[in-house]
Design a protein around this motif. Structure first.
Motif, PDB file in Angstrom:
ATOM      1  N   ARG A 255       2.257  -1.830  -6.150  1.00 21.85           N
ATOM      2  CA  ARG A 255       2.473  -0.555  -4.892  1.00 21.85           C
ATOM      3  C   ARG A 255       4.205  -0.797  -4.091  1.00 21.85           C
ATOM      4  O   ARG A 255       4.802   0.083  -4.089  1.00 21.85           O
ATOM      5  CB  ARG A 255       1.508  -0.581  -3.784  1.00 21.85           C
ATOM      6  N   ASP A 259       7.733   0.946  -3.667  1.00 11.55           N
ATOM      7  CA  ASP A 259       8.358   1.802  -2.381  1.00 11.55           C
ATOM      8  C   ASP A 259       8.765   1.088  -2.201  1.00 11.55           C
ATOM      9  O   ASP A 259       9.649   1.453  -0.968  1.00 11.55           O
ATOM     10  CB  ASP A 259       6.655   1.743  -1.581  1.00 11.55           C
ATOM     11  N   ARG A 270      11.495   7.770  -1.307  1.00 17.82           N
ATOM     12  CA  ARG A 270      10.710   8.158  -2.507  1.00 17.82           C
ATOM     13  C   ARG A 270       9.223   7.339  -0.605  1.00 17.82           C
ATOM     14  O   ARG A 270       8.276   8.440  -0.270  1.00 17.82           O
ATOM     15  CB  ARG A 270       9.818   8.100  -3.184  1.00 17.82           C
ATOM     16  N   TYR A 271       9.323   6.357  -0.498  1.00 20.50           N
ATOM     17  CA  TYR A 271       8.383   5.742   0.179  1.00 20.50           C
ATOM     18  C   TYR A 271       8.930   6.544   1.601  1.00 20.50           C
ATOM     19  O   TYR A 271       7.598   6.467   2.737  1.00 20.50           O
ATOM     20  CB  TYR A 271       8.643   4.641   0.885  1.00 20.50           C
ATOM     21  N   PHE A 273      10.010   9.380   2.293  1.00 19.95           N
ATOM     22  CA  PHE A 273       9.704  11.173   3.059  1.00 19.95           C
ATOM     23  C   PHE A 273       8.281  10.488   3.339  1.00 19.95           C
ATOM     24  O   PHE A 273       7.602  11.125   3.436  1.00 19.95           O
ATOM     25  CB  PHE A 273      10.172  11.537   2.060  1.00 19.95           C
ATOM     26  N   GLU A 274       7.098   9.891   2.326  1.00 17.18           N
ATOM     27  CA  GLU A 274       5.876   9.883   2.255  1.00 17.18           C
ATOM     28  C   GLU A 274       5.454   9.438   4.201  1.00 17.18           C
ATOM     29  O   GLU A 274       4.281   9.690   4.690  1.00 17.18           O
ATOM     30  CB  GLU A 274       5.088   9.130   1.788  1.00 17.18           C
ATOM     31  N   LYS A 275       6.699   8.844   4.456  1.00 18.30           N
ATOM     32  CA  LYS A 275       5.975   7.678   6.199  1.00 18.30           C
ATOM     33  C   LYS A 275       6.664   8.800   7.159  1.00 18.30           C
ATOM     34  O   LYS A 275       5.711   9.123   7.269  1.00 18.30           O
ATOM     35  CB  LYS A 275       7.465   6.746   6.644  1.00 18.30           C
ATOM     36  N   SER A 277       6.917  11.890   6.225  1.00 16.61           N
ATOM     37  CA  SER A 277       5.876  13.026   6.212  1.00 16.61           C
ATOM     38  C   SER A 277       4.301  13.046   7.171  1.00 16.61           C
ATOM     39  O   SER A 277       4.054  13.963   8.280  1.00 16.61           O
ATOM     40  CB  SER A 277       5.386  13.424   5.126  1.00 16.61           C
ATOM     41  N   VAL A 278       3.922  11.886   7.424  1.00 14.42           N
ATOM     42  CA  VAL A 278       2.954  11.139   8.109  1.00 14.42           C
ATOM     43  C   VAL A 278       3.046  11.363   9.471  1.00 14.42           C
ATOM     44  O   VAL A 278       2.130  11.768   9.937  1.00 14.42           O
ATOM     45  CB  VAL A 278       2.556   9.623   7.544  1.00 14.42           C
ATOM     46  N   THR A 328      11.730   3.525  11.267  1.00 12.12           N
ATOM     47  CA  THR A 328      11.192   3.658   9.759  1.00 12.12           C
ATOM     48  C   THR A 328      12.609   3.703   8.942  1.00 12.12           C
ATOM     49  O   THR A 328      13.651   4.606   9.291  1.00 12.12           O
ATOM     50  CB  THR A 328      10.418   4.808   9.191  1.00 12.12           C
TER      51      THR A 328
END
Length: 413
Positions: A255, A259, A270-271, A273-275, A277-278, A328
């Motif tokens: 992981r 990330d 990538r990480y 945008f995921e973070k 988004s949450v 972030t």
């Protein structure tokens, strides 16, 4: 300060090999060639300084495991080393509360010792929950786990187990014996656990004395990682534990690799945008996004070489990690970094970014024989109701303004 490992071994070749392995594991070997010498060394040391002991079963002044008994009575997790292993000696060793034993057969065995020492250090941060209705059975498993330095928790039923899981995030493994559990059986408990914990984040080993092969299948289908049939040998118990703990650690490494940015170690695009988004799913009242770009980075590469460019990005990444630890932050690519702020006042965002800019601009960089400085330009968008893509576009435009205005500055909307 590295923790110490007490070695009690009369063979000098074996001692040298173990000393090298222990040093390689970033631990400090403390060597004794006899039981008398070991007692003298240990009496003049603080017990808390020692991670464990590695002890030869047969010594000139301790021919039948007396040195092992000394290490155990000193509350040291103990690994036994032996020249030969017949069934009688194996049973004599396993009757003692040792971590494990190894035979002096070949270098592969010593590699296992190195792995075991590393494991003893790591286990001090891992919690294991034992769920069993019978106190004696719980105590037996807890005793085995503590030999390997695990942090242990106990529960007599499933309800208390679920309660403990809510309170202690360090628990990474659950051992559950279904026999006699009141209120909620192990299968029902597993079902509830898997709503909150994936198999990659929390391992569950089911235990049972039932010879019914369907039970092991039920455990696995309900979300258990493994199954252990009772009665079990201590060696099998440890193998199952370590196998499942190492499985989760390997998944975590994968992981992190997925990330993380390879060069700087920061989170990657990538990480990021995921973070974000949450975070945006929780509809923050305030949000800001900053794009940071290194000024004249091409000149650094052209003047001092690409290795120097990589060094510069790594040094800047350290400052990014330090200044934006509560937010972030990620490397976006090239010489560009991005930071997202959720529910932080605009004045505070601008201050944090300005502090970062000044800290970086006043830093002296040294690569080989070259001394140089660099700066960054920053565009920051404060758009509370905008999505991430619009904020990036806005921050990008403000970054260009900062560049056109002379660089080394923060421009916000």
């Amino acid at each position: 300060m590295p923790q110490k490992v007490l070695i009690i071994e009369d063979d000098r070749a074996s001692m040298q090999l173990m000393r090298e392995l222990i040093t390689k594991a970033k631990l400090k070997p403390i060597c004794a060639y006899s039981l008398i010498e070991a007692k003298h060394i240990f009496s003049s040391s603080e017990p808390e300084e020692f991670l464990c002991a590695v002890v030869d079963y047969e010594l000139p002044d301790a021919p039948i495991g007396q040195a092992v008994d000394f290490a155990l009575s000193s509350f040291l997790p103990t690994v036994v080393v032996t020249r030969y292993l017949d069934n009688e000696r194996r049973l004599a060793i396993l009757k003692r509360d040792v971590v494990d034993y190894i035979t002096k057969e070949n270098t592969q065995v010593y590699e296992y010792l190195s792995r075991l020492l590393t494991r003893l250090e790591k286990n001090k941060k891992i919690g294991v929950l034992v769920v069993d209705a019978i106190r004696g059975r719980r105590a037996a498993m807890v005793s085995l786990l503590r030999r390997h330095n695990f942090i242990t928790f106990e529960a007599p039923d499933s309800e208390q187990a679920l309660e403990i899981m809510q309170r202690f995030s360090i628990i990474k493994l659950i051992l559950v014996d279904d026999e006699g559990l009141p209120n909620m059986n192990a299968i029902e408990m597993l079902s509830q656990l898997r709503h909150n914990f994936k198999k990659e984040d929390l391992a569950v080993i089911g235990l049972s004395s039932s010879r019914n092969s369907a039970l092991s299948a039920r455990y696995i289908k309900s979300g258990a990682n493994d199954y252990l049939l009772k009665p079990y040998h201590n060696e099998e118990f440890y193998c199952r534990i370590l196998q499942n703990v190492e499985y989760m650690e390997n998944i975590e490494l994968i992981r992190r690799a997925a990330d993380s940015d390879f060069l700087t170690g920061l989170p990657n695009r990538r990480y990021f945008f995921e973070k974000v988004s949450v975070s945006q799913n929780h509809k923050p009242l305030l949000q800001s996004l900053a794009i940071i770009d290194v000024d004249h980075f091409k000149n650094i590469n052209d003047s001092y070489g690409h290795d120097c460019g990589d060094y510069t990005l790594k040094e800047i990444a350290k400052l990014v990690a330090e200044h934006f630890a509560d937010f972030t932050a990620a490397r976006f690519g090239g010489e560009e970094f991005c930071v997202y702020f959720s529910n932080v006042e605009q004045v505070e965002v601008n201050k944090v970014l300005e502090d970062f800019r000044l800290s970086l601009a006043t830093k002296n960089y040294q690569f080989e024989k070259n001394n140089f400085s660099c700066s960054v330009s920053i565009g920051v968008s404060h758009q509370a109701k905008s999505d991430i893509n619009n904020m990036i576009r806005s921050a990008d435009q403000l970054l260009y303004q900062a560049k056109n205005n002379g660089r080394n500055q923060v421009v916000s909307d």
